[in-house]
Design a protein around this motif. Structure first.
Motif, mmCIF file in Angstrom:
data_model
loop_
_atom_site.group_PDB
_atom_site.id
_atom_site.type_symbol
_atom_site.label_atom_id
_atom_site.label_comp_id
_atom_site.label_asym_id
_atom_site.label_seq_id
_atom_site.Cartn_x
_atom_site.Cartn_y
_atom_site.Cartn_z
ATOM 1 N N ASN A 1 -0.421 10.025 19.638
ATOM 2 C CA ASN A 1 -0.253 8.670 19.472
ATOM 3 C C ASN A 1 0.741 8.086 20.759
ATOM 4 O O ASN A 1 0.221 7.100 21.339
ATOM 5 C CB ASN A 1 0.522 8.338 18.343
ATOM 6 N N PHE B 1 -0.243 5.244 23.650
ATOM 7 C CA PHE B 1 0.654 4.205 23.945
ATOM 8 C C PHE B 1 0.962 3.964 25.275
ATOM 9 O O PHE B 1 0.980 2.802 25.826
ATOM 10 C CB PHE B 1 1.866 4.356 22.909
ATOM 11 N N TRP C 1 -4.280 3.385 14.959
ATOM 12 C CA TRP C 1 -3.706 1.864 15.420
ATOM 13 C C TRP C 1 -4.370 1.439 16.450
ATOM 14 O O TRP C 1 -4.621 0.133 16.864
ATOM 15 C CB TRP C 1 -2.184 2.021 15.304
ATOM 16 N N TYR C 2 -4.819 2.371 17.476
ATOM 17 C CA TYR C 2 -5.313 1.767 18.600
ATOM 18 C C TYR C 2 -6.803 1.461 18.766
ATOM 19 O O TYR C 2 -7.354 0.751 19.673
ATOM 20 C CB TYR C 2 -5.137 2.935 19.966
#
Ligand code: HEM
Ligand code: FES
Lengths: 360, 142
Positions: free
Chosen positions: A97, A101, A284-285
């Motif tokens: 993650n 990011f 989330w991405y």
């Protein structure tokens, strides 16, 4: 550094392979110092996290067994029985993650400082491909523990691929290794995750890094305009590299902190005959794309909403990848603003949609 | 046409042909074979008297998951359990007496009609027969 260049070993190699390029790199590579210097470090952090991924990924391979009746069990073994197995898995999950990011941060910083302009067009294109491959790493890795959440997220994700016009159904079949998400899908995703992607990613990464070395760091417009004696630089070796290294250490400690205190859930084993649980979410991405798809009406003009969305994001991604080649005909001053405003709109859209997705 | 052009042309065509000959089998290889799942037309799923009122269960009909519901009046219903939105597996909500998909809050009624949320189409219905207390579901497509 200089003592290394004078060493016997170096001379031995140099007289055989002509190491001038390396000498040049060590002696002359310098990094501009200005108010945006911090962004020069983001790519390095992403690189560091990728190295962590390779290392922890290979360790996971020692115990992980793909397969409908072994994948979940083997990951459970890793986190319950194998010494420090939980740590390795947490590191791999968290670092994945963080890596994505930082790849995003890196890309947008390059965009806003306009470092993608001539002569660095191909560096930008290869960097964008690395981000896409990074997301593919995440998507394929997510399924590997074969738990409920991953199972349904993969069903939904691959079903969306089916919305691509003409080739969608075929593509979905190839991705899933059949009509449905089954053990066959798991085998494919494992092959993609642990063999195909690492190979392609590494090749493009080498290309990306070679180009960065060859061209040096870009200097933003305002820095270029400074009189020569006002331009400040630091040497790449050792000054910049040491700072790089310090930042890597900080990121490493942060990662360890996350891995120690925030357990990555394993959840329940996937069951093709159990209803989907509450809270199926993509990682989330993917959220901004997923949330946008959800907001689209079922039909737009004559095509399905999902198809429209998939086409839109494919097109937008392509335009984004080719940004360095887009020439605007207006004044230079105006062009600058057009680009900056576009960038702000894109970031606002991604951040906004992501937050919206999590609030629902 | 001189000799050099001729040879380049031959090499080019040969090269493309070789490339095609290598790529084609690989692409075909990636497309999975049709699954050999038996084509079921009917399926026994258990005793009617054992099936609780106002409850459901999901069974495998060939390769298709089917949700079988006994409503609070004792009527049996069978529907394809795969949400028509994005492929999730639906569930029977005892409180609302509706079929619900947790992925994106899709709601269907007990006959499979899509009521609210993103699902674009109803769930396919299956025929349910009870013969000698044995629940049998049948595909309505012939
Ligand atoms: C050579 C490189 C890599 C190898 C050999 C590798 C291997 C593996 C293996 C064996 C697993 C399954 C074990 C488990 O689920 O805990 C896994 C899971 C995963 N991988 Fe990787 N991986 C590599 C690189 C990456 C990269 C670059 C990313 C992301 C950007 C990534 C993201 C993930 C994710 C998100 C999971 C799921 C974690 C979980 O829920 O357990 N991997 N990987
Ligand atoms: S998959 Fe059922 S509502 Fe989206």
């Amino acid at each position: 550094m200089n003592s290394f260049l004078d060493s016997k070993t170096f001379n031995w190699l140099d007289s055989r392979y002509n190491l001038d390029p390396i000498k040049k790199l060590i002696l002359h590579k310098k990094v501009p110092v200005h108010k945006h210097t911090i962004w020069y470090y983001m790519g390095g952090v992403t690189l560091f996290l990728f190295m962590i991924q390779v290392f922890t990924g290979i360790l996971l391979l020692m115990y992980y067994q793909p397969g409908e009746s072994s994948a979940f069990e083997s990951v459970r073994l890793i986190v319950t029985k194998v010494k420090f197995g939980w740590l390795i898995r947490n590191l791999h999950s968290w670092s994945a993650n963080l890596m994505i990011f930082f790849a995003f941060v890196h890309m947008f910083s390059v965009f806003f400082t306009k470092a993608y302009e001539k002569p660095r067009e191909l560096t930008w294109v290869s960097g964008f491909l690395l981000l896409v491959l990074g997301m593919a790493f995440g998507f394929s890795g997510y399924l590997l523990p074969w738990n409920e959440l991953a199972f349904f997220a993969t069903k939904v994700g691959t079903d969306i691929v089916g919305a691509v016009p003409f080739v969608g159904e075929e593509l979905k079949l190839v991705l899933r290794g059949g009509q449905d998400v089954t053990g066959a899908t798991l085998s494919r995703f494992f092959g993609i995750h642990a063999a195909i992607l690492p190979a392609i990613f590494t090749l493009i990464l080498i290309f990306h890094l070679l180009m960065v070395q060859r061209q040096g760091m870009s200097e933003p417009e305002f820095f270029k305009k400074l009189p020569e004696n006002k331009k400040k630089y630091i040497s790449f070796l050792p000054d910049f590299a040491l700072r790089d290294f310090l930042l890597w250490l900080i990121v490493f400690y942060f990662l360890i902190f996350l891995a120690l205190f925030f357990q990555w859930d394993l959840g329940l084993k996937a069951d093709a005959l159990a209803p989907a649980p509450q809270g199926i979410k993509p990682e989330w991405y993917f959220m901004f794309m997923f949330q946008s798809l959800k907001l689209l009406p079922p039909h737009i003009w004559f095509i399905e909403g999902e198809t429209f969305g998939v086409l839109f994001f494919t097109f937008a991604g392509l335009v984004w990848m080719l940004v360095p080649f887009i020439k605007l005909k207006s004044e230079k001053f105006q062009k600058r603003n057009v680009i900056i405003i576009t960038g702000i709109v894109v970031v606002a859209f991604i951040v906004g949609m992501t937050i919206y997705g999590y609030l629902e | 046409m001189n000799r050099r052009k001729f040879i380049n042309g031959i090499m080019g065509i040969g090269g493309l042909g070789t490339l095609g000959a290598a790529v084609y089998p690989v692409l075909e290889y990636l497309v999975p074979p049709e699954s050999a799942e038996p084509n079921v037309s009917s399926l026994k799923i258990g005793k009617f008297s054992d099936f609780e009122m106002n409850s459901s269960k999901i069974v495998k009909f060939g390769r298709i998951p089917v949700i079988v519901v006994k409503d609070e009046k004792g009527m049996m219903h069978a529907l394809a359990a795969t949400c028509t939105h994005l492929d999730c597996i639906v569930q029977y909500r005892k409180d609302a007496k509706q079929i619900y998909c947790a992925c994106h809050n899709g709601v269907y009624d007990i006959k499979g009609r899509n009521l609210s949320g993103p699902p674009p189409k109803p769930l396919e219905q299956y025929a349910v027969k009870i013969i000698d207390d044995e629940i049998i579901i049948k595909s309505q497509k012939s």
